[in-house]
Design an enzyme around this catalytic site. Sequence first.
Site, PDB file in Angstrom:
ATOM      1  N   PHE A 133      17.198  25.152   5.038  1.00  0.00           N
ATOM      2  CA  PHE A 133      18.296  24.341   4.515  1.00  0.00           C
ATOM      3  C   PHE A 133      17.739  23.357   3.487  1.00  0.00           C
ATOM      4  CE2 PHE A 133      20.358  24.921   8.912  1.00  0.00           C
ATOM      5  CZ  PHE A 133      21.002  26.077   8.498  1.00  0.00           C
ATOM      6  N   CYS A 135      15.802  24.368   0.149  1.00  0.00           N
ATOM      7  CA  CYS A 135      15.476  24.703  -1.229  1.00  0.00           C
ATOM      8  C   CYS A 135      16.446  23.994  -2.178  1.00  0.00           C
ATOM      9  CB  CYS A 135      15.550  26.212  -1.408  1.00  0.00           C
ATOM     10  SG  CYS A 135      15.022  26.733  -3.033  1.00  0.00           S
ATOM     11  N   CYS A 342     -20.485  -5.876  -3.977  1.00  0.00           N
ATOM     12  CA  CYS A 342     -19.632  -5.950  -5.174  1.00  0.00           C
ATOM     13  C   CYS A 342     -20.410  -5.596  -6.440  1.00  0.00           C
ATOM     14  CB  CYS A 342     -19.107  -7.382  -5.269  1.00  0.00           C
ATOM     15  SG  CYS A 342     -18.241  -7.762  -6.795  1.00  0.00           S
ATOM     16  N   CYS A 348     -10.393  -6.724  -8.946  1.00  0.00           N
ATOM     17  CA  CYS A 348      -9.635  -7.465  -7.929  1.00  0.00           C
ATOM     18  C   CYS A 348      -9.153  -8.790  -8.513  1.00  0.00           C
ATOM     19  CB  CYS A 348     -10.492  -7.704  -6.691  1.00  0.00           C
ATOM     20  SG  CYS A 348     -12.024  -8.593  -7.040  1.00  0.00           S
ATOM     21  N   CYS A 379      -4.650 -16.936   0.032  1.00  0.00           N
ATOM     22  CA  CYS A 379      -4.507 -15.473   0.104  1.00  0.00           C
ATOM     23  C   CYS A 379      -3.361 -15.124   1.035  1.00  0.00           C
ATOM     24  CB  CYS A 379      -5.823 -14.857   0.606  1.00  0.00           C
ATOM     25  SG  CYS A 379      -5.700 -13.095   0.942  1.00  0.00           S
ATOM     26  N   CYS A 389     -10.148  -2.080  -5.627  1.00  0.00           N
ATOM     27  CA  CYS A 389     -11.614  -2.104  -5.617  1.00  0.00           C
ATOM     28  C   CYS A 389     -12.172  -0.684  -5.566  1.00  0.00           C
ATOM     29  CB  CYS A 389     -12.117  -2.892  -4.412  1.00  0.00           C
ATOM     30  SG  CYS A 389     -13.909  -2.878  -4.292  1.00  0.00           S
TER      31      CYS A 389
END
Lengths: 425, 457
Positions: A133, A135, A342, A348, A379, A389
């Site tokens: 049922f 497509c 880092c 970031c 934050c 990152c």
Amino acid sequence: MADLTTNVAGIRSPNPFWLASAPPTNSGYQVQRAFEAGWGGAVWKTMGDPILNVSSRFSAVSFGGNQVAGFNNIELISDRPLEVNLREIEETKRLYPEHAIIGSLMVEPDRDKWHEIVKRVEAAGVDGLELNFGCPHGMAERGMGSASGQVPELVRQQTAWVKEVARTPVIVKLTPNITDITFTAKAAVEGGADAVSMINTINSLSGVDLDSWNTIPNVDGKGAHGGYCGPAVKPIALNMVGECARTPGIDVPISGMGGVSSWQEAAEFMLMGASNVQVCTAAMHHGFRIVEDMIDGLSNYMDEKGLASLDQLIGQTVPKYSDWGDLDLTYRVAAKINNDVCINCNKCYIACEDTSHQCIDMLKDEDGNDILRVREDDCVGCNLCSIVCPVDGAIDMVEVARKVGDEPMTWNERQQLMANAGSNQ
Amino acid sequence: MSNHRSDAWISTEQLQENFAEVNSPLSTTHAVKESNRCLFCYDAPCIQACPTGIDIPSFIKKIASGNLKGSAVTIMDANPVGASCARVCPTEELCEGACVLNGESEPIMIGDLQRYATDWAIRNEQVLFEAGPSTSKHIAIVGSGPAGLAAARELARFGHQVTIFEADDEPGGLNRYGIVSFRLPVDIVKWEIDQIVNMGVTIRTNTAVGKDISPEELREQFDSIIIAVGMGSVPELHMEGEDASGVYDAVDFVRSTKDGTFSRNLAGKRVAVIGAGNTAVDAATCSTRLGAEHVSIVYRRTKNEMTAYPFEFEFAKQDGIAFQWLTSPVKIEKNDHGEVSGLECVQMELGEADQDGRQRPVPIQNSNFMMDVDVVIRAIGQERLQDTIAMFGLEHTDGVVTVDASYAASEPNHFAVGDVVFGSGQGEAMVVSAAEQGKQAAYTIHQQLSAGTQAAG
Ligand SMILES: Cc1cc2nc3c(=O)[nH]c(=O)nc-3n(C[C@H](O)[C@H](O)[C@H](O)COP(=O)(O)OP(=O)(O)OC[C@H]3O[C@@H](n4cnc5c(N)ncnc54)[C@H](O)[C@@H]3O)c2cc1C
Ligand SMILES: Cc1cc2nc3c(=O)[nH]c(=O)nc-3n(C[C@H](O)[C@H](O)[C@H](O)COP(=O)(O)O)c2cc1C
Ligand code: SF4
């Protein structure tokens, strides 16, 4: 080694990896090659009244160097005579009795037509049926596929007709081209479905050729919308599986699909409530051999997690999936940048500075080296910096203390509290 | 000229640092990015180019999918010394050289990815293979280098009882004592050996066949014998002054940096290495790391004819090694203490091509000159273990044991694999080929033994 044997509403297979109804399952030759490569089951390319296909049919969306991030097609159901398909199903089942063969069916919404095809396909020896049922192109213009699948009453009715005569388990395959898939899933269950499968493809147009201004793909200069699948649709499919798994009244097994490319997505779908997974695009991209790592990777993962069988995996994340209103408003995480890992790409920084909460500082350490530091108090714990990152382990999102005086509280609890406070006045 | 720099000194800490692995491992980020770059070719040319036929696209796909155990199994299944090979294979000549991305962009870093997956297995103490159900068949393997170890691993998987006889103190052959530790740390070799010993293979070290046990005894006690003894010492130069102290055999010399002794102190010395193959480069780069002040590779032909690989040449150059092309030693000078005090050489030019098609170097008259050195290391190939081969009564050509395509030697139930069957004029011997031959001999033996069992039963 973990036991990977699978049972979807009584349909058994040596492992949870089935090929979805699509070009990979078009013929006995292909399905036999697939079983030889290790696939546990195959949903045969949808059978119904013969159709005519166009050329060309497929297109892909490439992204970031990945050839097939998404895949689009305007192919219809099987273009081979039903008798040929049935003969090959019979032969394949005889050669591979342990593997699951599911017959995918699509006919007009007519009780007699459904009865007839169910009987003929079951007589060929299939282990189950899947009602297509879903497509979204071509067949839908003729009142079939997603045209049926978007109307819950038509889903219920046609499922019920099939169940009147079917002797094998009936899976109803749902279309994602609908606002809330749980409505059609419930309708299928009311009609007597033994399982539901999702998702079929999503209405799509891959692109436009900037020289010819033709659509991609096109048939002699003319285009029509197609159905989208492959890695890009996984999150949409995963949510739909999760929603069905957690909604009361849809208490039947789910066969999950849409963007499964490796054992990892398979495990995710199963954690989200799928009893097994189906795969189309990844097999079309790489060939049947990819199932080897799917089986091996899942088995190693289960061993590592100490899981003996799939039922210890299936649905484990469902209780953790709820509504936004049930999330704790005072819980906090914050980003922590590990400057020894880092590489100072500063992605970031700019992401946070331009598009989030401006809480990453570019500083120098005592030795004059560039470092990045998050001001934890500012934050909001959105995850953006850790998402952009490129280096594994450079940014951790760590749990931090709630703000002073905060207690755990969800939005729904808060509304309740305010309502109570209001009524007390 | 004399050993005027003998008061120079190098600390143990410095030595350890100098001999630590040079190449750093791929980070997770890099490995995942690189593995996703692999096209996952079908019928991939890299697989054909690997002598052990590792399913490379598959192990790389498994890194991309985070199935590191599966990846390590795929590698080690085809190559029982796959962790060593990740470091020592000349990948430019093999898998990476065949990558379809050559010329398109950069070939996939297959060796580094192979190292990434096997490092994971080593770090996580994975046991990857188990011995098969025990058969009562006994197989002796003489030599525990890569050829012998690979044969042992495969035979153990079939359930046969394997005993390896090893003359040396520790198993591993040249992987253990030959290839320099800054390319192949000893721990990696030990892990591969542990995997095999854990499958029930017995390794009898300090047991030289011909001295501690005779070929006859082996024939009595075992159903089949695999001879994987490798090659011998570096031949003499046959020139005046060769008996001076400070003249070394390159293989022995490298060994002194791998047996924990660092017994050869080269601090402040000037070194000439004679030859330009793998071993010469290894001896030269070891010399710099042992504190030598100046190291030259002395080769009688040119850069084009040297058998060391381009990456080795680059590595040597970065180590500051000087190359003296078209130079042949004629005499070693000694001082009063019998120590090397110089090397007299003659300049060469390339003449007519010889049988193997290489231009023969011929001396230029009156071109002799002195090199100011206190150490001479000969790295002009390895001798054949003629005595050992004779002891087993095996047919051979100039010490290269004659074998058929299944590595069967002239005596019944005797097989020979690895460097002992490595013919001259084939470039450099490789660990990966030795390992593949070991595997193939194991399959032949298994077939023969199973056929025998069936006939008897
Ligand atoms: C310095 C050096 C650097 C190399 N660098 C590379 C490289 O970077 N990459 C690469 O692919 N290949 C390199 N090679 C070549 C590679 O090491 C060899 O091709 C490979 O080790 C051959 O394996 P093998 O098992 O045949 O023999 P070996 O590794 O030589 O092992 C033979 C073993 O048999 C033992 N043995 C001998 N006689 C007896 C006896 N009578 N009884 C009992 N035990 C006996 C020996 O003690 C030894 O342990 C290098 C070789 C050298 C010398
Ligand atoms: C070319 C093509 C043809 C398809 N034909 C059918 C079909 O005949 N019947 C059906 O139920 N689904 C069909 N599908 C949908 C797939 O079975 C599957 O639901 C979808 O591709 C999502 O899975 P994937 O992301 O693994 O490709 C087709 C998909 C593609 C790409
Ligand atoms: S894959 Fe290529 S060759 Fe095969 S049918 Fe499609 S267009 Fe033709």
